[in-house]
Design a protein around this motif. Sequence first.
Motif, PDB file in Angstrom:
ATOM      1  N   HIS A 228       0.814  -1.208   0.000  1.00 30.35           N
ATOM      2  CA  HIS A 228       0.000   0.000   0.000  1.00 30.35           C
ATOM      3  C   HIS A 228       0.851   1.264   0.000  1.00 30.35           C
ATOM      4  N   GLU A 229       2.108   1.163   0.471  1.00 35.37           N
ATOM      5  CA  GLU A 229       2.988   2.326   0.442  1.00 35.37           C
ATOM      6  C   GLU A 229       3.192   2.805  -0.995  1.00 35.37           C
ATOM      7  N   PHE A 230       3.115   1.897  -1.932  1.00 38.24           N
ATOM      8  CA  PHE A 230       3.210   2.254  -3.352  1.00 38.24           C
ATOM      9  C   PHE A 230       1.851   2.578  -3.951  1.00 38.24           C
ATOM     10  N   LEU A 231       0.894   1.695  -3.720  1.00 38.36           N
ATOM     11  CA  LEU A 231      -0.367   1.759  -4.456  1.00 38.36           C
ATOM     12  C   LEU A 231      -1.154   3.034  -4.207  1.00 38.36           C
ATOM     13  N   ARG A 232      -1.068   3.614  -3.009  1.00 35.56           N
ATOM     14  CA  ARG A 232      -1.848   4.815  -2.755  1.00 35.56           C
ATOM     15  C   ARG A 232      -1.386   5.982  -3.621  1.00 35.56           C
ATOM     16  N   HIS A 233      -0.121   5.949  -4.083  1.00 33.60           N
ATOM     17  CA  HIS A 233       0.378   7.045  -4.920  1.00 33.60           C
ATOM     18  C   HIS A 233      -0.140   6.948  -6.355  1.00 33.60           C
ATOM     19  N   ILE A 234      -0.316   5.746  -6.847  1.00 32.32           N
ATOM     20  CA  ILE A 234      -0.739   5.592  -8.240  1.00 32.32           C
ATOM     21  C   ILE A 234      -2.163   6.081  -8.463  1.00 32.32           C
ATOM     22  N   GLU A 235      -2.966   6.159  -7.396  1.00 32.25           N
ATOM     23  CA  GLU A 235      -4.348   6.616  -7.529  1.00 32.25           C
ATOM     24  C   GLU A 235      -4.436   8.038  -8.062  1.00 32.25           C
ATOM     25  N   ARG A 236      -3.429   8.852  -7.785  1.00 28.88           N
ATOM     26  CA  ARG A 236      -3.487  10.270  -8.146  1.00 28.88           C
ATOM     27  C   ARG A 236      -2.996  10.554  -9.564  1.00 28.88           C
ATOM     28  N   THR A 237      -2.294   9.621 -10.179  1.00 32.97           N
ATOM     29  CA  THR A 237      -1.715   9.894 -11.491  1.00 32.97           C
ATOM     30  C   THR A 237      -2.782   9.851 -12.576  1.00 32.97           C
ATOM     31  N   ARG A 238      -2.678  10.761 -13.539  1.00 34.33           N
ATOM     32  CA  ARG A 238      -3.676  10.856 -14.603  1.00 34.33           C
ATOM     33  C   ARG A 238      -3.421   9.845 -15.712  1.00 34.33           C
ATOM     34  N   VAL A 239      -2.162   9.539 -15.975  1.00 33.70           N
ATOM     35  CA  VAL A 239      -1.794   8.575 -17.022  1.00 33.70           C
ATOM     36  C   VAL A 239      -0.774   7.600 -16.435  1.00 33.70           C
ATOM     37  N   ILE A 240      -0.969   6.339 -16.710  1.00 36.52           N
ATOM     38  CA  ILE A 240      -0.032   5.313 -16.258  1.00 36.52           C
ATOM     39  C   ILE A 240       0.874   4.916 -17.421  1.00 36.52           C
ATOM     40  N   VAL A 241       2.177   4.999 -17.191  1.00 36.16           N
ATOM     41  CA  VAL A 241       3.146   4.448 -18.151  1.00 36.16           C
ATOM     42  C   VAL A 241       3.671   3.162 -17.537  1.00 36.16           C
ATOM     43  N   HIS A 242       3.268   2.045 -18.127  1.00 40.99           N
ATOM     44  CA  HIS A 242       3.618   0.729 -17.600  1.00 40.99           C
ATOM     45  C   HIS A 242       4.925   0.279 -18.247  1.00 40.99           C
ATOM     46  N   VAL A 243       5.996   0.303 -17.486  1.00 33.74           N
ATOM     47  CA  VAL A 243       7.322  -0.052 -18.004  1.00 33.74           C
ATOM     48  C   VAL A 243       7.513  -1.562 -17.872  1.00 33.74           C
ATOM     49  N   VAL A 244       7.785  -2.201 -19.016  1.00 31.35           N
ATOM     50  CA  VAL A 244       7.961  -3.663 -19.060  1.00 31.35           C
ATOM     51  C   VAL A 244       9.361  -3.980 -19.572  1.00 31.35           C
ATOM     52  N   ASP A 245      10.051  -4.869 -18.885  1.00 31.61           N
ATOM     53  CA  ASP A 245      11.388  -5.302 -19.307  1.00 31.61           C
ATOM     54  C   ASP A 245      11.239  -6.341 -20.412  1.00 31.61           C
ATOM     55  N   MET A 246      11.441  -5.899 -21.674  1.00 30.07           N
ATOM     56  CA  MET A 246      11.255  -6.802 -22.821  1.00 30.07           C
ATOM     57  C   MET A 246      12.421  -7.757 -23.019  1.00 30.07           C
ATOM     58  N   SER A 247      13.515  -7.568 -22.270  1.00 29.65           N
ATOM     59  CA  SER A 247      14.662  -8.460 -22.448  1.00 29.65           C
ATOM     60  C   SER A 247      14.406  -9.811 -21.775  1.00 29.65           C
ATOM     61  N   GLY A 248      13.391  -9.854 -20.875  1.00 32.94           N
ATOM     62  CA  GLY A 248      13.107 -11.109 -20.160  1.00 32.94           C
ATOM     63  C   GLY A 248      14.236 -11.509 -19.245  1.00 32.94           C
ATOM     64  N   SER A 249      14.936 -10.531 -18.669  1.00 33.32           N
ATOM     65  CA  SER A 249      16.046 -10.832 -17.767  1.00 33.32           C
ATOM     66  C   SER A 249      15.545 -11.594 -16.545  1.00 33.32           C
ATOM     67  N   GLU A 250      16.427 -12.360 -15.943  1.00 35.64           N
ATOM     68  CA  GLU A 250      16.127 -13.188 -14.776  1.00 35.64           C
ATOM     69  C   GLU A 250      15.067 -14.243 -15.091  1.00 35.64           C
ATOM     70  N   GLY A 251      14.922 -14.584 -16.400  1.00 30.98           N
ATOM     71  CA  GLY A 251      13.985 -15.623 -16.804  1.00 30.98           C
ATOM     72  C   GLY A 251      12.524 -15.219 -16.691  1.00 30.98           C
ATOM     73  N   ARG A 252      12.239 -13.933 -16.629  1.00 24.29           N
ATOM     74  CA  ARG A 252      10.862 -13.460 -16.462  1.00 24.29           C
ATOM     75  C   ARG A 252      10.154 -13.394 -17.809  1.00 24.29           C
ATOM     76  N   ASP A 253       8.829 -13.530 -17.775  1.00 22.55           N
ATOM     77  CA  ASP A 253       7.996 -13.424 -18.965  1.00 22.55           C
ATOM     78  C   ASP A 253       7.382 -12.024 -18.983  1.00 22.55           C
ATOM     79  N   PRO A 254       7.726 -11.161 -19.954  1.00 22.82           N
ATOM     80  CA  PRO A 254       7.221  -9.783 -19.979  1.00 22.82           C
ATOM     81  C   PRO A 254       5.700  -9.704 -19.929  1.00 22.82           C
ATOM     82  N   PHE A 255       5.009 -10.607 -20.657  1.00 22.86           N
ATOM     83  CA  PHE A 255       3.544 -10.532 -20.678  1.00 22.86           C
ATOM     84  C   PHE A 255       2.952 -10.918 -19.325  1.00 22.86           C
ATOM     85  N   GLU A 256       3.512 -11.930 -18.687  1.00 24.66           N
ATOM     86  CA  GLU A 256       3.028 -12.327 -17.365  1.00 24.66           C
ATOM     87  C   GLU A 256       3.257 -11.209 -16.343  1.00 24.66           C
ATOM     88  N   ASP A 257       4.403 -10.547 -16.454  1.00 24.24           N
ATOM     89  CA  ASP A 257       4.679  -9.409 -15.570  1.00 24.24           C
ATOM     90  C   ASP A 257       3.631  -8.318 -15.753  1.00 24.24           C
TER      91      ASP A 257
END
Length: 440
Positions: A228-257
């Motif tokens: 909640h320390e993070f989430l309460r701040h996002i409520e006030r923003t007018r536009v969300i820029v969702h940054v996704v790591d497309m390199s898939g570093s650390e074996g992560r799936d960008p779409f699942e993230d």
Amino acid sequence: MFVDKAKIFVKGGDGGDGIVSFRREKYVPEGGPAGGDGGRGANVIFRVDEGLRTLMDFRYQKHFKGDRGERGRPKTMHGARAEDMIVRIPPGTIIIDDDTGEIVGDLTRHGQEVVVAKGGRGGRGNPRFATISNPAPEIAEKGEEGQERWLVLELKVMADVGLVGFPSVGKSTLLSIVSAAKPKIGAYHFTTITPNLGVVDVEEGRSFVMADLPGLIEGAHEGVGLGHEFLRHIERTRVIVHVVDMSGSEGRDPFEDWLKINEELVLYNAKLAERPQIIAANKMDMPDSEANLERFREQLAERAEERNYEILPISSLTKQGIQELLYKAAATLETIPEAPELEEVKQVEERKIFRHSEKEETPFRVYKENDYFVVESESFERQIKRIHLNSYDAIMRFARMLRRMGVDSALRKIGAKDGDTVRIGEFTFEFFEGSDYFHE
């Protein structure tokens, strides 16, 4: 240091005391009562100052007490009311009553204000109690105590554009290259633990405020991680820029993230699903990023229920696509309201100042406790605090009030007799059965 939560104590100023006074003039042998009323105590008012960005000031000062109203004066001169105490807070501050959990105010605009602790009413001077049967009363009231309570302040960052995404996807680096902000950058998770703000200048004189918000993890809506320390701040923003790591570093799936972050946002506040969102496909300079981006587009297209999201390939390292991202964010801001739509905030009804009326029904309870007979009533306790029980007139008036309320009758029913001790709040009296008053 960024401080976005604080707990403080506020107290409105007490009202000034009314006084007992009489005219003493030549040729006016019986001038009558002339005691002035006391002045009202200071309100404690929170006012938004757009120059503030954190609650840092409340880390060092946690108590705010309004001044007392001025005491009444002779010749029916009233005491001056105390000047209200103005406390400056940053835009985006939510004020919560610590005892009840109710929201006292949700302030977002410069100059917006709310009274968080009302000052007490001034006591009345003896002219207020003059009657035909008692034209020169020796009765005056003490000033009413000011409202006091503990408050919790929570700051939700006011930004036009908020950068969201899992830890270490490049949000801080992106903010650092598009603005003069200097967020902490490191090759480990949760480098950013507090929001960072930066002003982004776009060509043609356009600019907006961008916030780099701490990284989310799964379960954040339940308080996991920074939660909640993070989430309460996002409520006030007018536009969300969702940054996704497309390199898939650390074996992560960008779409699942991307899915998991959106799920956390919606679980925290369903209205965030309607907020404009731009997908920033970051780290396109890495070897596998192009293939991952293509697969990401296909997976997104397969979700027919999803709205149309715009995907902008970028690289914070080579600055590829950065300008296009800024243009898109600025253009989106121009098409939406200046303030994001939030859940309706229910303000706490202002606490009413107590004004006693002898005709109204006042609930009370009487019982015996050891050798005392106790009268329990919030109204009586407030009233007795305001009465100067140092004169016969004042005692008689208070006794008549209790009798009309049925207090003496209730005491007799539970066995109170002549000479027994009665306690009301912090005051004790001797009860005289069959009389019109208590002896202090």
